[in-house]
Design a protein around this motif. Structure first.
Motif, PDB file in Angstrom:
ATOM      1  N   ARG A 131       0.537   2.161   1.019  1.00 23.83           N
ATOM      2  CA  ARG A 131       1.834   1.838   0.413  1.00 23.83           C
ATOM      3  C   ARG A 131       1.589   1.361  -1.013  1.00 23.83           C
ATOM      4  NH1 ARG A 131       6.995   1.246   2.040  1.00 23.83           N
ATOM      5  NH2 ARG A 131       8.342  -0.255   0.974  1.00 23.83           N
ATOM      6  N   PHE A 132       2.314   1.945  -1.964  1.00 26.66           N
ATOM      7  CA  PHE A 132       2.190   1.643  -3.382  1.00 26.66           C
ATOM      8  C   PHE A 132       3.435   0.885  -3.823  1.00 26.66           C
ATOM      9  CE2 PHE A 132      -0.378   5.237  -2.397  1.00 26.66           C
ATOM     10  CZ  PHE A 132      -1.497   5.155  -3.210  1.00 26.66           C
ATOM     11  N   ALA A 133       3.253  -0.306  -4.395  1.00 23.79           N
ATOM     12  CA  ALA A 133       4.386  -1.134  -4.795  1.00 23.79           C
ATOM     13  C   ALA A 133       4.094  -1.780  -6.140  1.00 23.79           C
ATOM     14  CB  ALA A 133       4.681  -2.207  -3.752  1.00 23.79           C
TER      15      ALA A 133
ATOM     16  N   ARG B  87       0.133  -2.595  -6.560  1.00 20.78           N
ATOM     17  CA  ARG B  87      -0.467  -3.018  -5.301  1.00 20.78           C
ATOM     18  C   ARG B  87      -0.578  -1.813  -4.378  1.00 20.78           C
ATOM     19  NH1 ARG B  87      -4.090  -5.967  -2.723  1.00 20.78           N
ATOM     20  NH2 ARG B  87      -3.395  -6.856  -0.735  1.00 20.78           N
ATOM     21  N   ILE B  88      -1.827  -1.511  -3.958  1.00 22.97           N
ATOM     22  CA  ILE B  88      -2.063  -0.430  -3.001  1.00 22.97           C
ATOM     23  C   ILE B  88      -2.536  -1.083  -1.720  1.00 22.97           C
ATOM     24  CG2 ILE B  88      -3.346   1.672  -2.496  1.00 22.97           C
ATOM     25  CD1 ILE B  88      -3.409   0.708  -6.036  1.00 22.97           C
ATOM     26  N   LEU B  89      -1.741  -0.983  -0.671  1.00 20.32           N
ATOM     27  CA  LEU B  89      -1.995  -1.711   0.561  1.00 20.32           C
ATOM     28  C   LEU B  89      -2.052  -0.749   1.742  1.00 20.32           C
ATOM     29  CD1 LEU B  89      -2.234  -4.703   1.605  1.00 20.32           C
ATOM     30  CD2 LEU B  89       0.181  -4.535   2.191  1.00 20.32           C
TER      31      LEU B  89
ATOM     32  N   GLU C 144      10.141   2.144  -7.625  1.00 23.30           N
ATOM     33  CA  GLU C 144      10.361   2.377  -6.212  1.00 23.30           C
ATOM     34  C   GLU C 144       9.016   2.457  -5.504  1.00 23.30           C
ATOM     35  OE1 GLU C 144      12.689   5.860  -5.638  1.00 23.30           O
ATOM     36  OE2 GLU C 144      14.529   5.006  -6.480  1.00 23.30           O
ATOM     37  N   SER C 145       8.919   1.802  -4.368  1.00 17.05           N
ATOM     38  CA  SER C 145       7.674   1.857  -3.616  1.00 17.05           C
ATOM     39  C   SER C 145       7.524   3.232  -2.966  1.00 17.05           C
ATOM     40  CB  SER C 145       7.640   0.759  -2.553  1.00 17.05           C
ATOM     41  OG  SER C 145       8.729   0.917  -1.652  1.00 17.05           O
ATOM     42  N   LYS C 146       6.286   3.556  -2.607  1.00 17.32           N
ATOM     43  CA  LYS C 146       5.999   4.877  -2.064  1.00 17.32           C
ATOM     44  C   LYS C 146       4.890   4.761  -1.031  1.00 17.32           C
ATOM     45  CE  LYS C 146       5.211   9.619  -3.664  1.00 17.32           C
ATOM     46  NZ  LYS C 146       5.064  10.475  -4.878  1.00 17.32           N
ATOM     47  N   SER C 147       5.017   5.540   0.070  1.00 19.84           N
ATOM     48  CA  SER C 147       4.012   5.544   1.120  1.00 19.84           C
ATOM     49  C   SER C 147       3.405   6.929   1.244  1.00 19.84           C
ATOM     50  CB  SER C 147       4.621   5.112   2.465  1.00 19.84           C
ATOM     51  OG  SER C 147       5.091   3.778   2.398  1.00 19.84           O
TER      52      SER C 147
END
Length: 825
Positions: free
Chosen positions: A72-74, A42-44, A79-82
């Protein structure tokens, strides 16, 4: 001068800001340890509901971004990343996510909570979520591509796993790259649409705003939008005619057991990983995993396939992956759907097999809940619809290159180019013929066999110009030793003006099918033909010819008529109106032959009719959505279906001023009863009535139908009963194959044999010298049938049969039968 300089400076800043507000980012998401692409990430855009998901190749694209916004990549188990966007953000952005270990039950104690309790809380949370949402607006992107290969083409399977791809191949010793083959080998469809839904009023409208497709698909047919977005918040999910209870349905525990596997990480949440196992072998069910957020019990992802005992005709290895995203603090909306499956179309097993892989993807962005919908939605629509914006086909290839949420591969670019070239060449071959005249020989009922005409042989040449068609159908009767035939001129207008909702229904069902069933036609006929007696047309003339020639079974009675007729027809979805004016001379005919290939018994005599010249007006009105299936009778919907058919005839016998009339209404109801997981158990009820005036000539009166279709008396003697008034009721109850599945009997491709129970009752009054009255008594019969019987040589064809047994007093010691071949869905 200073003001001019200041103006240029302000304009320059505006251009910089405009450019900053229209950043377009293309990137790939990779595993930081293995370097392999990660799909479904998910790229938000933070603080918004704008976003996308990465493809299986890790690809993603986002446009209309502003400088300074944060992506934000989830993804589950990472681990998520911004990443904050700025002027130096590269055109191709590589994002590497770090995997996190999955916490299994065997390693770490997940908690005292059980899987069943987690699911119960998730079901309750789903109910709370659905109660909160009243309206939804969103932008939906959808892509689907096909690659077909027939038995004369050999093609290597592509290794691409890009969502939206169908690959169908068939082994052969030849490869044919003709224009016609190239034009049907590949299909690509891609759309952006605006979704508007008001759940309180049952309105759901998708407006396609941009679309493109290969040149072998008419743009009007490209209505690929997930108006019916598969949502596992729903109680059931239907694929073709197979209905599955979802794992979060109210009665989920009647179909499934749940096993807690462990916990993993998704963004800032811990997520329960729960394995779904069906406990039923009678009903269709899913198997797979669902992910539920700890604490809030929102559903965040499902990955499900049908169980081994579930069946979808010609479909195998079906898989659903759906992901949910948080729209506000309390509501999670499905925003990603990927469907994959394998197909097998076995026309003749081992000889003509078509195998295929199917994957389709849809991505939801800019979702808003409980906001005001445009007034036009309520003004135009009352239910579900798919519409197309007038500018939907105006976007250039550059638009799709910069905005498509899935990459256009080099292979797809080549497909577009080849199909464009092929279609231009094909159009040039046929453009002259299509633009001026069309001509040929069409199929007609001019050739055949019966006991009156004997053998008949004829052709039906036609010529057409624009909307006008002229048809000539001459034939010669070897039994009567005469020529017969008819000449017809018709004028047809296709796609007459329809209401807004009818037009929207057109898009939902594809334009082609709508136009074929939506027309007005004016026809003029001059004829000298052999006609069948009464309105009963339940047996096709082709089948009647074969059965007469081979098995000595001639269903119809006949007379000759010479004259002319004018017809006007309005045909629309679920509606047909026809009016005709006829002036004709009628003649009695005698049988001319007693021969058939496999019988030496004598034919029954052909009845004499009232010889005279008649002027008559015919009216016929049909409305409703029910389909009268002759044997299978199964519904593909769980809603009540109906059809009303009214026939009226007013006539005059010339020279006598004798007036007469007939009235023949009928009502067909198809009533779903019990859930089976496939077509519901259903009751088909047909109520018929007919009434004619005393002066009505015998050839216009009624006779008891005793053919092979629903609405007939199978056991009654052909051509025996009839009269000037009748009442009839026919019942057929289809228990489907649930009894077979419940008994655990062996299945073929996941299904069993349908069981049918039937009964008919009716009486015919009035003796017209042709057919006998039942003298106030009812002819009745009961029946038992089986359908969905496999043919074994094909998976697209099943068959069935039904036996009917007459009851005293009129039907005693009589029996009849019927059979049918049909599709398995």
């Amino acid at each position: 001068m200073k003001l001019l300089t200041l103006g240029f400076f302000i304009l320059f800043l505006g251009l910089i800001n405009l450019e900053a507000q229209n950043l377009s980012i293309v990137g790939k998401v990779l595993d930081s340890e293995t370097g392999k692409p990660i799909g479904g990430v998910r790229i938000l855009v933070e603080n918004s509901n704008r976003g996308t998901y990465s493809s299986p190749t890790g690809f993603f694209r986002l446009s209309k971004l502003a400088n300074g916004e944060t992506l934000r990549f989830a993804s589950l188990a990472y681990e998520s990343k911004s990443i904050k966007l700025n002027q130096i953000t590269p055109d191709t952005l590589y994002v590497r996510l770090k995997p996190v270990p999955i916490q299994f039950k065997q390693i770490e104690k997940v908690g005292e909570i059980t899987a069943d309790e987690i699911v119960r809380r998730a079901i309750q949370k789903k109910k709370e979520n659905l109660a909160k949402i009243q309206t939804l607006q969103a932008v939906v992107y959808s892509k689907l591509t096909f690659e077909f290969d027939g038995p004369l083409i050999e093609s290597a399977k592509s290794e691409s796993t890009e969502p939206g791809t169908i690959k169908i191949s068939a082994t052969t010793s030849q490869k044919n790259d003709s224009l016609q083959i190239e034009a049907v080998r590949h299909f690509i469809l891609e759309t952006f649409s605006n979704l508007y839904a008001d759940y309180t009023k049952g309105i759901k409208v998708s407006e396609i705003t941009q679309r493109r497709q290969t040149a072998n698909i008419p743009s009007s047919v490209n209505v690929f939008a997930f108006n019916e977005f598969f949502n596992f918040f729903d109680e059931t999910v239907k694929i073709i005619n197979t209905q599955f209870v979802t794992p979060l349905a109210e009665n989920a525990f009647d179909f499934y057991q749940f096993e807690l596997l462990g916990k993993t990480l998704y963004s800032d949440y811990y997520v329960y990983d729960i394995h779904v196992v069906p406990i039923t072998t009678t009903f269709p069910a899913f198997v797979g995993n669902i992910k539920i957020i700890e604490g809030t019990y929102n559903l965040v992802e499902i990955d499900l396939t049908p169980s081994q005992t579930s069946a979808i005709a010609m479909v195998d290895s079906l898989r659903f992956v759906q992901k949910f995203n948080q729209i506000d603090q309390n509501y999670w909306q499905p925003t990603y759907l990927q469907i994959s499956a394998k197909f097998r179309f076995a026309l003749i097993k081992g000889w003509i097999d078509l195998l295929g892989d199917f994957v389709a993807t849809s991505i939801v962005s800019d979702a808003k809940i409980n906001s005001l919908l445009p007034d036009s939605i309520y003004a135009k629509y009352t239910s579900k619809a798919i519409t197309v914006n007038s500018k939907a086909d105006s976007a250039s290839n550059e638009f799709w290159e910069n905005n498509s949420l899935r990459e256009t591969t080099e292979e797809e670019k080549q497909i577009y180019a080849r199909i464009d070239s092929a279609m231009k060449s094909i159009d040039s071959l046929f453009s002259k013929k299509q633009s001026l005249f069309d001509y040929g020989i069409s199929y007609g009922n001019t050739s055949g066999f019966n006991r009156v005409v004997g053998y008949s042989l004829g052709i039906s040449p036609y010529v057409s110009y624009k909307n006008i068609t002229a048809n000539l159908s001459p034939y010669y009767s070897y039994g009567l030793k005469k020529y017969f035939g008819e000449a017809t001129v018709t004028y047809r207008t296709v796609g007459s003006k329809a209401s807004t909702e009818q037009q929207d229904s057109m898009y939902a069902k594809t334009t082609v099918s709508y136009l074929q069933s939506n027309f007005q036609e004016l026809g003029i006929q001059v004829f000298s033909i052999v006609e069948t007696i009464s309105n009963d047309k339940s047996v096709s003339l082709l089948f009647n010819s074969l059965s007469s020639l081979l098995f000595h079974w001639d269903y119809y009675d006949y007379y000759r008529k010479d004259g002319f007729r004018i017809n006007y027809t309005i045909n629309a979805p679920n509606f047909k109106f026809q009016i005709g004016l006829e002036d004709a001379r009628h003649f009695s005919l005698r049988k001319t032959t007693d021969k058939s290939w496999f019988s030496k018994s004598l034919w029954r005599e052909n009845p004499e009719i009232q010889d005279a010249t008649f002027s008559s007006i015919f009216l016929n009105l049909e409305t409703g959505n029910a389909v009268s299936l002759p044997l299978l009778g199964s519904l593909t919907t769980d809603k009540l279906s109906y059809k009303v058919d009214i026939k009226l005839m007013f006539g005059e016998k010339k020279g006598s001023q004798l007036l007469f009339a007939t009235f023949e209404p009928s009502l067909l109801l198809q009533i779903p009863t019990f859930y089976t997981g496939y077509s519901p158990m259903n009751l088909s009820l047909l109520i018929q009535y007919g009434r004619a005036t005393k002066a009505t000539p015998s050839q216009f009166l009624f006779r008891m139908p005793s053919g092979f279709s629903f609405g007939n008396f199978y056991s009654a003697r052909v051509g025996l009963f009839g009269g000037s008034e009748y009442y009839a009721v026919h019942l057929q109850y289809n228990l489907t194959d649930i009894w077979w599945r419940a008994l655990g009997l062996p299945r073929y491709e996941g299904r069993g044999i349908d069981l049918l129970l039937s009964a008919s009752i009716g009486k015919f009054n009035g003796n017209n010298g042709i057919y006998k009255s039942t003298n106030g008594k009812f002819y009745s019969e009961v029946g038992l049938g089986f359908s969905r019987i496999p043919t074994f040589f094909s998976n697209i064809l099943v068959w069935g049969f039904e036996l009917r047994f007459g009851l005293p007093p009129l039907g005693q010691h009589r029996w009849g039968w019927s059979y049918i071949f049909a599709f398995p869905f």
